[in-house]
Design an enzyme around this catalytic site. Structure first.
Site, PDB file in Angstrom:
ATOM      1  CE1 TYR A   1      41.249  44.233  34.030  1.00 56.93           C
ATOM      2  CE2 TYR A   1      41.719  44.843  36.289  1.00 56.93           C
ATOM      3  CZ  TYR A   1      42.153  44.562  35.012  1.00 56.93           C
ATOM      4  OH  TYR A   1      43.494  44.613  34.726  1.00 56.93           O
TER       5      TYR A   1
ATOM      6  CE1 TYR B   1      44.964  40.911  34.197  1.00 54.69           C
ATOM      7  CE2 TYR B   1      47.266  40.360  33.913  1.00 54.69           C
ATOM      8  CZ  TYR B   1      46.299  41.231  34.362  1.00 54.69           C
ATOM      9  OH  TYR B   1      46.652  42.401  34.979  1.00 54.69           O
TER      10      TYR B   1
END
Lengths: 415, 159
Positions: free
Chosen positions: A317, A368
């Site tokens: 992440y 994203y």
């Protein structure tokens, strides 16, 4: 994250631990090897599309179910993220006309939840409460930001301490938090902008190989990275992730069932979860340049029976380059403070002979969508169908993160 | 999500944090401290997390600190920050207890002059945001060698 702000105060009020104990692992039942991901689905990944998170999640779900060779009626478990409930139970039932029993959990979705979703499914399957569990995550933040109705900062404005003790000083939102962490990492360990650039460049190089990535046709050199506009020093434009519309989904089932479906199983070999006692208050975390990944990774690796050296591909992440650097350290791929030299020299490239990293392009250069595509990428790597394919990939690891918690997911081929 | 009326100024109705800002109005940098165990309680809590004593009292600090980290912000990430950029957002650790980290802004120095852990001192200044007629007095920090105060009690330079 809105539902957590009250819990943060409650959790801190209960904390009687010494200052050195800033977080801890969460015990998870060892269900390694019991389930596998058997279907994956994605939307296109774009800037502002005018679509909704729900519409995107539905499209990804339909594709994941079809990819597994199943029908919507076969789904009897559903997980999503409470923080961004694009496809919750009501939406799922409404769209698919599903009237059967459904195991449900709002602890899945993206970020940490994308790593936890297979374990949540494994528990439900082990208890006989579900057979095929669908996990989705989708955002339309590019669209919402353009219309000023949402975006990544909104959740943090539910914390009264941030609103009243940080925002008035211009300490908001996330780029500031992670620039502050990057600065302290530079002070303590001599990390440089070029080190952070190595992470941005690896993600971009992989995106250039991936037609689905938002930055597919945008090559980048180190000088372009270093010359990109400073957003909040030391973070430049290309240290910061995209803002995207898109979503993805995956279906988890038992290993026995998986062996009778269309694709080679991506086996959940291990999962670990860690938490930080200061939760989403980055400014207060005693180990300022660490993440709860340091508490998550050891459990996941132990459950899987592997070590960092066994990992063939890693997705993390990565809303900011620095967060990847410190998670690489926290997961034990190198020592604390050694991340800068470790990522240098092209070692993160899919064919660089080091640690292939964010081979789809990551949040920085793919899209994203908060980690869900990171897990989908690992499944592709294990199937041998990734755009930037790592040769002989057998062990694939995802690190999910929210700040208050982090989780490590180890997927392997069917060994 | 509904923001309070004065955003991004502090919410005067937030009971746990309003003492920080009323102390700033008195030109004090105050942190809640437990009357029983004398530990600082930061961020503020209704009861001391160590000994459960209620109502930690806002207690003035020396205003001396070390620069823990900073970032010079070049792009306004909230529309209300538009008139501030570039500005230096920072975290300082207070002399009273290095585990006390306070979010602030650095003023009176260039970003290139800053160093990790350098000594800092509080300076109370009026803050403003684009689009609002309001003003508040806020505890900002400046490097000590810039000479507002060198250790004679609390530094009070209202500029």
């Amino acid at each position: 994250m809105a539902e957590r702000s009250g819990a943060v105060r409650a959790a801190r009020a209960r904390t009687m631990t010494p200052a050195s104990a800033w977080g801890q692992p969460v015990d998870l039942v060892d269900l390694g090897g019991s389930v596998a991901i058997v279907g994956i689905g994605e939307t296109s990944y774009t800037g502002p599309s005018g679509r909704t998170g729900r519409g995107l999640a539905i499209e990804a779900a339909e594709r994941a179910i079809a990819d597994a060779g199943l029908t919507p009626d076969d789904i009897d478990g559903l997980t999503w993220s409470a923080a961004e409930p694009a496809l919750d139970e009501a939406a799922f039932r409404e769209h698919f006309g599903h009237r059967g029993e459904l195991f449900t959990s709002a602890m899945g979705g993206g970020m940490t939840g994308a790593a936890m979703a297979p374990h949540i499914a494994a528990q439900a399957i082990a208890e006989g409460r579900a057979t095929h569990v669908l996990n989705t995550y989708a955002v339309a933040w590019a669209t919402e930001r353009a219309s000023m109705t949402g975006g990544p900062g909104k959740g943090h404005l539910t914390f009264p301490e941030k609103v009243n003790l940080e925002v008035p000083f211009g300490f908001f939102p996330q780029p500031i938090y992670f620039a502050a962490i990057a600065r302290r990492h530079m002070i303590d360990f001599g990390t440089t902008s070029a080190h952070l650039g190595e992470i941005a460049l690896a993600c971009r190089a992989h995106a250039n190989l991936n037609p689905d990535a938002v930055m597919h046709d945008r090559p980048m050199s180190m000088s372009e990275y270093l010359d990109s506009p400073m957003i909040t020093d030391p973070l430049r434009k290309y240290d910061c992730c995209l803002i995207s519309d898109g979503g993805a989904a995956f279906v988890t089932t038992s290993i026995d069932r998986a062996r009778h479906l269309r694709h080679p199983p991506a086996v959940m070999a291990g999962v670990g979860l860690g938490t930080s006692n200061t939760m989403y208050h980055w400014s207060l975390q005693p180990a300022f340049t660490s993440t709860p990944q340091q508490f998550a990774a050891p459990g996941a690796f132990a459950m899987a029976g592997i070590g960092p050296d066994d990992v063939d591909v890693l997705t993390l992440y990565d809303p900011f380059t620095i967060l990847s650097l410190i998670q690489i350290e926290d997961m034990g791929f190198c020592g604390k403070g050694e991340g800068g030299p470790f990522v240098s020299g092209g070692r993160l490239r899919h064919d660089g002979g080091g640690l292939p990293f964010n081979t789809h392009g990551g949040l920085l250069s793919h899209a994203y969508v908060l980690g869900i595509a990171h897990v989908v990428e690992l499944v592709k790597q294990l199937r041998g169908t990734a755009a930037a394919q790592v040769s002989g990939c057998e062990v694939a690891v995802y690190g999910g993160y929210t700040g208050g918690d982090a989780a490590t997911l180890v997927l392997t081929g069917d060994r | 999500m509904k923001l309070h009326h004065d955003f991004p100024f502090p919410d005067p109705a937030d009971q746990l944090t309003s003492g920080f800002w009323s102390a700033a109005d008195r030109l004090e940098l105050a942190i809640p401290r437990c009357a029983r165990c004398l530990r600082w309680v930061w961020y503020p809590e209704a009861v001391c997390p160590t000994c459960a004593e209620p109502d930690p009292a806002w207690t003035a600090t020396s205003g001396r600190a070390s620069l823990f980290t900073w970032t010079e912000v070049h792009r306004a990430l909230l529309p209300e920050y538009a008139d501030m950029v570039p500005y230096i957002a920072a975290i300082v650790t207070l002399e009273e207890d290095p585990s006390l980290r306070v979010v602030t802004r650095v003023v009176g120095a260039r970003a290139t002059d800053l160093e990790g852990d350098m000594p800092m001192v509080v300076t109370f200044q009026s803050i403003a945001f684009a689009g609002s007629p309001l003003r508040r007095t806020a505890p900002l920090f400046t490097p000590t060698h810039h000479g507002l105060d060198r250790g004679e009690g609390s530094a009070r330079a209202l500029l």
